[in-house]
Scaffold this active site. Structure first.
Site, mmCIF file in Angstrom:
data_model
loop_
_atom_site.group_PDB
_atom_site.id
_atom_site.type_symbol
_atom_site.label_atom_id
_atom_site.label_comp_id
_atom_site.label_asym_id
_atom_site.label_seq_id
_atom_site.Cartn_x
_atom_site.Cartn_y
_atom_site.Cartn_z
ATOM 1 N N HIS A 141 -15.858 -6.078 13.015
ATOM 2 C CA HIS A 141 -15.834 -6.541 11.625
ATOM 3 C C HIS A 141 -15.586 -5.372 10.676
ATOM 4 O O HIS A 141 -15.872 -4.221 10.993
ATOM 5 C CB HIS A 141 -17.144 -7.247 11.249
ATOM 6 C CG HIS A 141 -18.279 -6.296 10.977
ATOM 7 N ND1 HIS A 141 -18.485 -5.702 9.745
ATOM 8 C CD2 HIS A 141 -19.276 -5.844 11.782
ATOM 9 C CE1 HIS A 141 -19.550 -4.936 9.794
ATOM 10 N NE2 HIS A 141 -20.048 -4.998 11.013
ATOM 11 N N CYS A 142 -15.051 -5.704 9.505
ATOM 12 C CA CYS A 142 -14.940 -4.735 8.406
ATOM 13 C C CYS A 142 -15.648 -5.345 7.204
ATOM 14 O O CYS A 142 -16.618 -6.087 7.371
ATOM 15 C CB CYS A 142 -13.488 -4.371 8.123
ATOM 16 S SG CYS A 142 -12.419 -5.748 7.625
ATOM 17 N N TRP A 143 -15.199 -5.051 5.985
ATOM 18 C CA TRP A 143 -15.897 -5.538 4.805
ATOM 19 C C TRP A 143 -15.652 -7.026 4.551
ATOM 20 O O TRP A 143 -16.577 -7.812 4.425
ATOM 21 C CB TRP A 143 -15.504 -4.715 3.589
ATOM 22 C CG TRP A 143 -15.893 -5.299 2.259
ATOM 23 C CD1 TRP A 143 -15.073 -5.593 1.223
ATOM 24 C CD2 TRP A 143 -17.206 -5.669 1.819
ATOM 25 N NE1 TRP A 143 -15.779 -6.127 0.163
ATOM 26 C CE2 TRP A 143 -17.105 -6.190 0.512
ATOM 27 C CE3 TRP A 143 -18.471 -5.641 2.419
ATOM 28 C CZ2 TRP A 143 -18.188 -6.653 -0.222
ATOM 29 C CZ3 TRP A 143 -19.565 -6.120 1.690
ATOM 30 C CH2 TRP A 143 -19.416 -6.597 0.391
#
Length: 364
Positions: A107-109
């Protein structure tokens, strides 16, 4: 293999068995992250700034080209890092030698280009990749949702020095569900609560930890025990919605004699550095009063630890009673249990027995 985008609930369920890879920058991760996640930054903090500036001031395409230059140099290292993480989780070993394809969670932001790039690389290499739809932002919304749910909570209350935290630990040993908020906050709650404790997490990280612990017990009908707290614990605040909910739950008040509590406090705090204790006393000077502050510090300097803490304990007793009685319908919520001393094992067993007897009466 195909990269599969999944919801927060699916993501966290898989996270019990597979590694979570947070590809945000080191600074973002350090501020707060999903508990037990591994930092696998696509960009350094400075690189992220450069890419972001290019995106805003020039174009999306320009930002992607800059990002690809940074990414290209790191591909092999990132794959080997993920191999090592997966290997360690599967076997408990730190050897990063080649292994069969494993499942990983990325995941990222916001579930955008950063996680898409890393997911593509790991998928290409042979990992089974799951990507969090909506990214960390979706996870944060999930965390905040946990504070508005219903829980079967019982509160362990009692004046300062009643060994409430130790009672919680003993209840856990007895098989009870326990959430130790002070443990999550790395603070014991009073002006002296940070002495000898690790650095407190950020407010956001504290909420993440608390949210996940609440989620773990949300589907269980059995009681979850928590300690009676002020909303503010050091630099951390219990989320307002959840704190107000806690204030509506039954309180089992450990009524321990003053002298027993004083002995417990002297034993727990008496060996701490005098300078830190003096600074802590000065932090409550305004409410403690000038004379009592002076007397407490003088006793401390002269080595009269018990006399010093006696002043402080009377002060905290007054404020705790005021807080306890500020609850709506506090007399119906608070049930006192008379304790001979601060023996956490005995008092934990008594609380468990008391609760079990109440269940039997209801079921009967």
């Amino acid at each position: 293999m195909a990269i599969k985008r999944i919801s927060v609930d699916e993501f966290l369920e898989l996270a019990k068995q597979h590694p979570v890879l947070d590809v945000r920058s080191p600074g973002e991760f350090q501020h707060a992250h999903i508990p037990n996640a591994h930092s696998l930054p696509l960009f350094t903090d400075e690189e992220r700034k450069v890419v972001g500036t290019a995106y805003k001031q020039e174009s999306r395409e320009k930002a992607i080209k800059i990002g690809l230059k940074y990414f290209g140099k790191k591909m092999v290292q990132m794959v080997e890092t993920v191999e090592a993480i997966a290997k360690r989780l599967e076997t408990g070993e730190s050897n990063s030698s080649l292994m069969p394809p494993a499942s990983v969670l990325v995941h990222c932001w916001r579930g955008g280009m950063r996680s898409a790039g890393v997911a593509w690389l790991l998928d290409l290499y042979g990992f089974k990749v799951y990507s969090l739809a909506g990214g960390y932002k979706a996870y944060r919304n999930w965390v905040l949702d946990q504070f508005s749910k219903e829980y079967n909570i019982k509160i362990v209350g009692g004046y300062t020095g009643s060994a409430k935290t130790y009672v919680l630990h003993e209840l856990k040993k007895l098989g009870e569900n326990v959430i130790d908020i002070e443990g999550l906050a790395h603070h014991k709650g009073s002006a002296f609560g940070n002495i000898g404790m690790p650095e407190q997490p950020s407010q956001e990280m504290f909420e993440n930890l608390l949210g996940q612990q609440l989620s773990a017990i949300s589907h269980q009908p059995s009681t979850v025990w928590m300690e009676d707290e002020s909303q503010r614990i050091g630099d951390i605040n219990i989320p307002s919605v959840f704190f107000q909910y806690m204030r509506t739950k039954p309180v089992l008040f450990l009524d321990v004699p003053f002298e027993e509590r004083l002995d417990h406090i002297v034993q727990e705090y008496g060996k701490l550095e005098k300078e830190k204790l003096v600074n802590a006393i000065l932090r409550i000077q305004k409410r403690l009063g000038g004379l009592e502050t002076k007397n407490a510090i003088n006793h401390l300097i002269e080595g009269n630890i018990k006399d010093c803490f006696s002043i402080l304990l009377k002060y905290y007793d007054k404020w705790y009673e005021k807080s306890m009685k500020s609850r709506d319908n506090w007399e119906s919520l608070v049930a006192k249990y008379t304790c001979n001393n601060c023996d956490a094992v005995t008092n934990a067993k008594a609380l468990q027995s008391l609760t079990n007897n109440q269940k039997e009466k209801i079921n009967g």
